[in-house]
Scaffold this motif. Structure first.
Motif, PDB file in Angstrom:
ATOM      1  N   ILE A 189       0.844  -1.196   0.000  1.00  0.00           N
ATOM      2  CA  ILE A 189       0.000   0.000   0.000  1.00  0.00           C
ATOM      3  C   ILE A 189       0.880   1.248   0.000  1.00  0.00           C
ATOM      4  N   GLU A 190       0.443   2.263  -0.724  1.00  0.00           N
ATOM      5  CA  GLU A 190       1.155   3.541  -0.760  1.00  0.00           C
ATOM      6  C   GLU A 190       0.839   4.355   0.494  1.00  0.00           C
ATOM      7  N   THR A 191       1.670   4.199   1.528  1.00  0.00           N
ATOM      8  CA  THR A 191       1.582   5.017   2.741  1.00  0.00           C
ATOM      9  C   THR A 191       3.002   5.391   3.133  1.00  0.00           C
ATOM     10  N   ASP A 192       3.166   5.998   4.326  1.00  0.00           N
ATOM     11  CA  ASP A 192       4.520   6.290   4.817  1.00  0.00           C
ATOM     12  C   ASP A 192       5.110   5.115   5.584  1.00  0.00           C
ATOM     13  N   PHE A 193       4.465   3.940   5.511  1.00  0.00           N
ATOM     14  CA  PHE A 193       4.990   2.727   6.134  1.00  0.00           C
ATOM     15  C   PHE A 193       6.390   2.436   5.610  1.00  0.00           C
ATOM     16  N   PHE A 194       7.305   2.059   6.531  1.00  0.00           N
ATOM     17  CA  PHE A 194       8.701   1.794   6.192  1.00  0.00           C
ATOM     18  C   PHE A 194       9.303   2.953   5.396  1.00  0.00           C
ATOM     19  N   GLY A 195       9.053   4.154   5.919  1.00  0.00           N
ATOM     20  CA  GLY A 195       9.618   5.345   5.297  1.00  0.00           C
ATOM     21  C   GLY A 195       9.015   5.686   3.950  1.00  0.00           C
TER      22      GLY A 195
END
Length: 251
Positions: A189-195
């Motif tokens: 998914i396009e989020t700020d997960f893992f930078g």
């Protein structure tokens, strides 16, 4: 009576989207954050603008010793804000990623993933069970990487696999209280997960998009509304299931 949904790690990313999606379904929201107080309060304001009540509470889901005090703060918040002793839905969403090949993974990296994604989910749920209403719901977040492997994600995927097994046992043990427990496993998914790796790194994005039948990676809006739908009465008979929401990743 209005349902109350508690979502951990909801100041950003999928947690934020799930909080807003549940509010749009007419639920009041309790969200937790670790160190993004301003972001959490911004989510509260968005939920209030939708006409729902919301409250943000600080919580480090990787520190089990803090769970009893959190449960007491939650108990007080329920009484003061809702004049209730219980809430209805627990969404164990908080988490982080750590990328390393097996031969390069450190014990500190491994322990951090276990503490947040598995030990934290187990003992936070344990601490909150007296506050979850009979007939309530629990959703534990996993990952598409428990089914489709990608080098560098072994430790992360392993602890998510443990959560999937835990969810089945929770469903069995809590069934007498009418509490349904399911796992939701998002794909990339396009989020700020893992930078923001999937969102901001073209090669990561393309790698996962090429693995996916629909030809793209996911967006937060692909996940939050699904979680909100799963918690509705229309899905009351879904229990002890792993539900992948990945656009057909790896088929």
């Amino acid at each position: 009576m209005t349902k109350i949904t508690l979502i951990t790690g909801a100041s950003r990313g999928l947690g934020r989207n799930a909080a807003l999606s549940n509010a749009r379904h007419g639920r009041d929201i309790i969200l937790t954050y670790r160190n993004r107080a301003e972001d959490a309060q911004a989510v509260v304001a968005e939920i209030n603008a939708l006409g729902r009540k919301a409250l943000a509470l600080q919580l480090d889901t990787g520190t089990v010793a803090g769970f009893p005090a959190f449960a007491e703060r939650l108990r007080s918040a329920l009484r003061d804000t809702w004049q209730r002793e219980t809430f209805d839905h627990l969404v164990n969403n908080a988490g982080h990623g750590d990328y390393a090949l097996i031969e390069q993974t450190t014990e500190a990296q491994f322990d951090s993933l276990v503490n947040v994604h598995f030990k934290g989910v187990f003992f936070l749920t344990q601490a909150l069970l007296p506050l979850i209403a009979d007939g309530g719901r629990i959703v534990n977040l996993s990952s598409g990487l428990t089914r489709v492997s990608a080098p560098g994600w072994a430790a992360y995927a392993a602890v998510k696999g443990a959560v999937e097994v835990l969810s089945v046992y929770m469903a069995k043990e809590l069934g007498s209280r009418g509490i349904a427990v399911n796992t939701v496993a998002p794909g990339a998914i396009e989020t700020d997960f893992f930078g923001g790796a999937v969102r901001d790194t073209p090669e990561f994005n393309k790698f996962f998009a090429d693995m996916t039948a629909l030809g793209r990676v996911g967006l937060p809006d692909d996940i939050g509304p699904m979680i909100a739908s799963l918690l509705s009465e229309d899905n009351r008979w879904i229990n002890a299931q792993r539900i992948e929401v990945s656009g057909g990743q790896g088929i």
